[in-house]
Every structure is written in C-alpha cells, then in structure tokens.
Design a protein around this motif. Sequence first.
Motif, PDB file in Angstrom:
ATOM      1  N   GLY A  56      -7.289  -6.058 -22.581  1.00  0.00           N
ATOM      2  CA  GLY A  56      -7.449  -6.309 -21.185  1.00  0.00           C
ATOM      3  C   GLY A  56      -9.023  -7.227 -21.592  1.00  0.00           C
ATOM      4  N   ALA A  57      -9.648  -7.216 -22.452  1.00  0.00           N
ATOM      5  CA  ALA A  57     -11.116  -8.338 -22.553  1.00  0.00           C
ATOM      6  C   ALA A  57     -11.927  -7.343 -21.861  1.00  0.00           C
ATOM      7  N   GLY A  58     -11.824  -5.837 -21.969  1.00  0.00           N
ATOM      8  CA  GLY A  58     -12.535  -5.450 -21.770  1.00  0.00           C
ATOM      9  C   GLY A  58     -12.845  -4.606 -20.289  1.00  0.00           C
ATOM     10  N   LEU A  59     -11.920  -5.435 -19.047  1.00  0.00           N
ATOM     11  CA  LEU A  59     -11.942  -5.140 -17.872  1.00  0.00           C
ATOM     12  C   LEU A  59     -11.171  -3.866 -17.053  1.00  0.00           C
ATOM     13  N   HIS A  60     -11.646  -3.110 -18.045  1.00  0.00           N
ATOM     14  CA  HIS A  60     -10.779  -1.791 -17.826  1.00  0.00           C
ATOM     15  C   HIS A  60     -12.279  -1.471 -16.678  1.00  0.00           C
TER      16      HIS A  60
END
Length: 252
Positions: free
Chosen positions: A153-157
């Motif tokens: 998620g590339a940190g998009l949590h």
Amino acid sequence: MTDPLIRWRAHAEGAVLLDGFHALKHALRFGARVPVAVATDRKAALALAAELAADLRDVLDALLTEVPEQAYASLVPRPHPTGVAALAVRPSRQANLRAFAQTPRTAPVVVLDDPRNLGNAGAVIRLAAGFGATGVVTTGTLDPWHPTVVRGGAGLHFATAVERLDVAELPAGPLFALDPEGEDIRGVRLPDDAVLAFGSERSGLSAELRGRADHLLRLPMRPQVSSYNLATSVAMALYHWSATGAAATAFS
C-alpha cells in the motif's frame, strides 16, 4: 541522541513498519506519528526527498538517522532498495470506526471479504487512498496492517481508514456486492455512502456477506474470461463511482 536501534526496539511492539522511502513519505503526508526512521545512506535519502517530496525535506532531515546496512537489514524482513525504514503509530480502532460512521459519508467503503493475498490487499488500500474512499475493511483472518500489506500500500494506510471487522460489524450504508450473477454495474449509479464488497480471490463472496447484500453487481467481462484480479475489480468499481456519482466533480 539516543541510539536509533534502542529507540526502534522501544517503539517496535504494536507499531506499523514503514518499509521504504515511499511508505514513509506517504505516512508523513497523511499525518502519521513516526517516532523513529533510519536510512543506510542518509544523504541519498534526503536527495530523494528533495526530488520526490520537497514538502517533507525538513521533516525528514530532522527525523532520519543513518545506520549500517547490517543493522538496517536486521529491522526489516525484506530490505527495500531505498534503504529506508521507519515505525509509525497505528491509528486506533475507535478512530477507524468513527471514520466509517461519519454522516453523511462522502465516499464508499471497500470491503474485502476474507482476502487471502497480502499484496492484493495492499494494492486495494493504495487504490482506495487514491480515489478518496472512506476506508477499506477486511473480513476473515488476514491482517490489513501486516508489513507486507503496508509495503504493497506504499504507506497509504494513513490516507484512509483500514480495519478488520466481522461481516456483522460492517459500516452502515447500501451494500453492493460484486458477483457474476449481479446486474451490470454500468447501469447503476453508486451512492457516496455505498459499501462495495468484493469476494476472496479463491472462493468469491461468503454466503454470509452475499446474504446481506442489498444489490449484486457484475463487472463487464468478455465471455470465457473467468475473472479479474481483485485489485483490478476494485479499481473498476471505484472508477465507476468516481465517474458517475457525486464524486465526479471532485475528480474533474
């Protein structure tokens, strides 16, 4: 300054692993609290920030500590090419539930019903963040905050609400479940408070969730093609919502 490895160990329990520069970048942009961040080459990481995240250059300059490659490799299960890693504080379950319960809800909630693939779950969360969805719910045993999911998620949590819930706990709103026997999605306008449910990669929708659905929808698909990838299906449904619903003006 305290040894970064000591600080890492102090915060590791229950923290979210941000694996790579882009995960750290996105988490910071969307308000994550990051108590420790390390890099194998601090100068290179700051150069990357100057190129790709100038808005965070000063924040990263103050946050990043350089560590030897061997120490870095001991902190992450699969070292990232950027040589950057960090720990972030996970949002509380209560905060996520408040996001799901907001009234009126201005964007759909995506539900992954008993997903099995960690990478797929991460890709869906990245999509949900990009489309401005209210959040992503998973049912079943998969942890949506698993490090592999966060990496996918590339940190998009931190840009959307992410939580694991039982089917009985799903957010309120009209439940649209994707199913091959459903109505063609192209003829349906998805409301902003929709709950969009997608079955697992292996077995589709569970009987419990299918039984709760208010509407069954199908995606357009050429005959003899059996299925789409889970993330592709979510992307198609969210694009349909963004193009035909009230959200259309926000993306124009």
